[in-house]
Design an enzyme around this catalytic site. Structure first.
Site, mmCIF file in Angstrom:
data_model
loop_
_atom_site.group_PDB
_atom_site.id
_atom_site.type_symbol
_atom_site.label_atom_id
_atom_site.label_comp_id
_atom_site.label_asym_id
_atom_site.label_seq_id
_atom_site.Cartn_x
_atom_site.Cartn_y
_atom_site.Cartn_z
ATOM 1 C CE LYS A 261 23.261 3.184 3.995
ATOM 2 N NZ LYS A 261 23.323 4.630 4.611
ATOM 3 C CG ASN A 262 27.259 4.548 4.654
ATOM 4 O OD1 ASN A 262 26.230 4.738 3.915
ATOM 5 N ND2 ASN A 262 27.343 3.971 5.764
ATOM 6 C CB CYS B 14 16.718 10.613 10.947
ATOM 7 S SG CYS B 14 18.621 9.996 11.403
ATOM 8 N NE ARG C 165 22.698 11.160 10.858
ATOM 9 C CZ ARG C 165 22.594 10.423 9.871
ATOM 10 N NH1 ARG C 165 21.432 9.598 9.812
ATOM 11 N NH2 ARG C 165 23.705 10.099 9.137
ATOM 12 C CG ASP D 113 26.327 2.652 10.543
ATOM 13 O OD1 ASP D 113 26.958 3.095 9.521
ATOM 14 O OD2 ASP D 113 25.918 3.428 11.253
ATOM 15 N NE ARG E 263 17.341 5.391 3.490
ATOM 16 C CZ ARG E 263 18.008 6.026 4.557
ATOM 17 N NH1 ARG E 263 17.714 5.997 5.761
ATOM 18 N NH2 ARG E 263 19.242 6.683 4.194
#
Ligand code: EPZ
Length: 435
Positions: free
Chosen positions: A22-23, A116, A121, A322, A414
């Site tokens: 994803k990243n 979030c 952030r 993560d 997600r």
């Protein structure tokens, strides 16, 4: 909203292929804006965030088509330079489109991405980098309006980051590719996703040196070319499933991810009692910014409650933030006293409260969580609050006696193509249920 039901204490067995990262995929998709033509990305994960990025690119005037795991992006005509607000709010990483729009169109507008659950952030480093390159930035009512200055083209310069921010490094890279002159980025992030982005951009015709180091040099070019590039396997998804084996026990092989991108997490699995063997696959040589890398196989086995660990999260090559909550999950089901210091995001211990509902004993002391391994956990009703925290609850549920129901699993969707599909393929009793 979607929910997941898990029956725990079943050892995992078998092998699965890991989805694309994803990243890594998201900044590459944003970078496709830089080229007035076709960009093909393969191994793009089928997750909500990549679907969201496709919608944003289409709103800006691109045409995007997905065929299985390949995404075709034609950025021949850019009709808008305003990133739709509703998407920025739901996907923070869309802020890096500003750099791509400035590079390609000489202007771009984007709303402030909110904070979030895991932290405030801020984007001060993003805006500092763009201003250093000559962007004129106006911020009003939460909207950022940026333009590239008089002649509509950013200028190469030296950018020094006080913190190796992944997003800000991506922002500066995308802004520098078509800028006039040379840009030097000092204190750049060194995550594997940054190296992949550099390889992808060079494959498009950019001129970037230093990928994988703290210092990047970008020679601005006038245009890029049609290209195709393969996204590497997702190291965080692989690390999450490794944590699942440490929680439930068993013997699992994960294919399609580079072991060298997970060096420290794999070493910690071993230190915690797991057995880890890695091999580089013979297939799929991938041209990246730092030479040809091969994707590989990671075999992880564990025969019982994990032993205690002490770890600190930090910028790569330190331990990835993560994987902090998936590690907390299996350590909570293990033995002994573990300590986790979260040094990247100030609000990333949100899952501890849900793990305590499953019998975990966790004491939070500022940036540090002290985990008293309970030896086992008990099934309960819990709720996902963020992407990796939700995945961590699935890891814990695999170690829990009885049944666990995890609510609000839209967060998990997600970033994980299908966590139930993957873990079921390894023998777990886990399934999606309506809520
Ligand atoms: C990227 O987020 C990842 N997201 C995150 O993954 C990951 O946790 C993070 O990098 C760290 O590795 C994507 O790639 C889409 P940062 P990003 O900028 O870019 C501070 C997931 O679960 N900071 O490196 O937002 C910031 O507050 C997600 O897949 C500033 O102070 O991370 C934080 O404390 C979650 N000013 C630290 O840097 C800035 O301008 C790290 O943030 C930017 C960041």
């Amino acid at each position: 909203m979607s929910a997941i039901r898990v029956s725990g204490c079943i050892p995992l067995k078998g092998e699965i292929s890991i989805q694309g990262s994803k990243n890594a995929a998201l900044p590459m998709m944003a970078a496709a804006l830089l080229h007035k033509g076709l960009t093909v990305l393969t191994n793009v994960p089928r997750i909500q965030d990549t679907a969201c990025m496709m919608k944003i690119l289409e709103a800006l005037g691109c045409s995007c088509i997905r065929r299985e795991c390949s995404v075709f992006i034609d950025a021949g005509e850019i009709k808008k330079t305003q990133v739709p607000q509703e998407y920025v709010r739901s996907m923070r990483s869309s802020i890096i489109l500003l750099g791509a729009l400035l590079g390609r169109m000489g202007q771009g507008n984007c709303c402030y991405p909110g904070g979030c659950l895991i932290g405030a952030r801020p984007i001060d480093l993003h805006l500092m980098a763009l201003k250093k390159m000559g962007a004129v930035i106006r911020e009003e009512d939460g909207i950022i309006e940026a333009c590239a200055g008089k002649d509509g083209r950013l200028k190469g310069t030296e950018i020094v980051f006080s913190y190796p921010s992944v997003g800000a490094t991506e922002q500066a890279l995308l802004a520098a590719v078509l800028a006039e002159g040379v840009t030097i980025i000092r204190g750049a992030a060194m995550e594997p996703e940054i190296s992949q982005l550099c390889g992808f951009l060079n494959n498009m015709g950019a001129v970037i040196c230093g990928a994988g180091t703290k210092n990047l040099m970008i020679q601005g070019v006038r245009s890029l070319r049609d290209s195709a590039f393969r996204v590497e396997g997702d190291r965080i998804v692989a690390g999450t499933y490794g944590a699942a084996v440490m929680a439930a026990g068993g013997d699992v092989t994960l294919k399609g991810v580079r072991p060298s991108a997970l060096k420290l997490p794999l070493a910690l699995f071993s230190r915690s009692g797991g057995k880890v063997t890695v091999s580089e696959s013979s297939g799929r040589l991938q041209a990246t910014g730092i030479g040809c890398e091969k994707e590989g196989r990671i075999r992880i086995s564990s025969k019982g409650p994990a032993g205690p660990l002490a770890l600190k999260t930090g910028p790569y090559p330190e331990f990835p933030t993560d994987l902090q909550s998936p590690f907390m999950a299996f350590l909570a089901a293990g033995r002994g006293v573990s300590r986790i210091e979260e040094r990247v995001f100030e609000g990333r211990f949100g899952t501890a409260g849900e793990l305590e509902k499953m019998g975990a004993l966790i004491r939070l002391e500022g940036k540090t969580a002290v985990i008293y391994g309970a030896g086992s956990l008990k099934g309960s009703a819990v709720k996902a609050a963020d992407l990796r925290g939700g995945a961590a609850l699935a890891v814990a549920a695999l170690a829990a006696k009885g049944e666990t129901v995890i609510g609000d699993c839209r967060h998990i969707e997600r970033g994980y193509e299908d966590i139930c599909r993957d873990l079921s393929a390894l023998g777990a009793r886990i399934q999606w249920i309506g809520e």
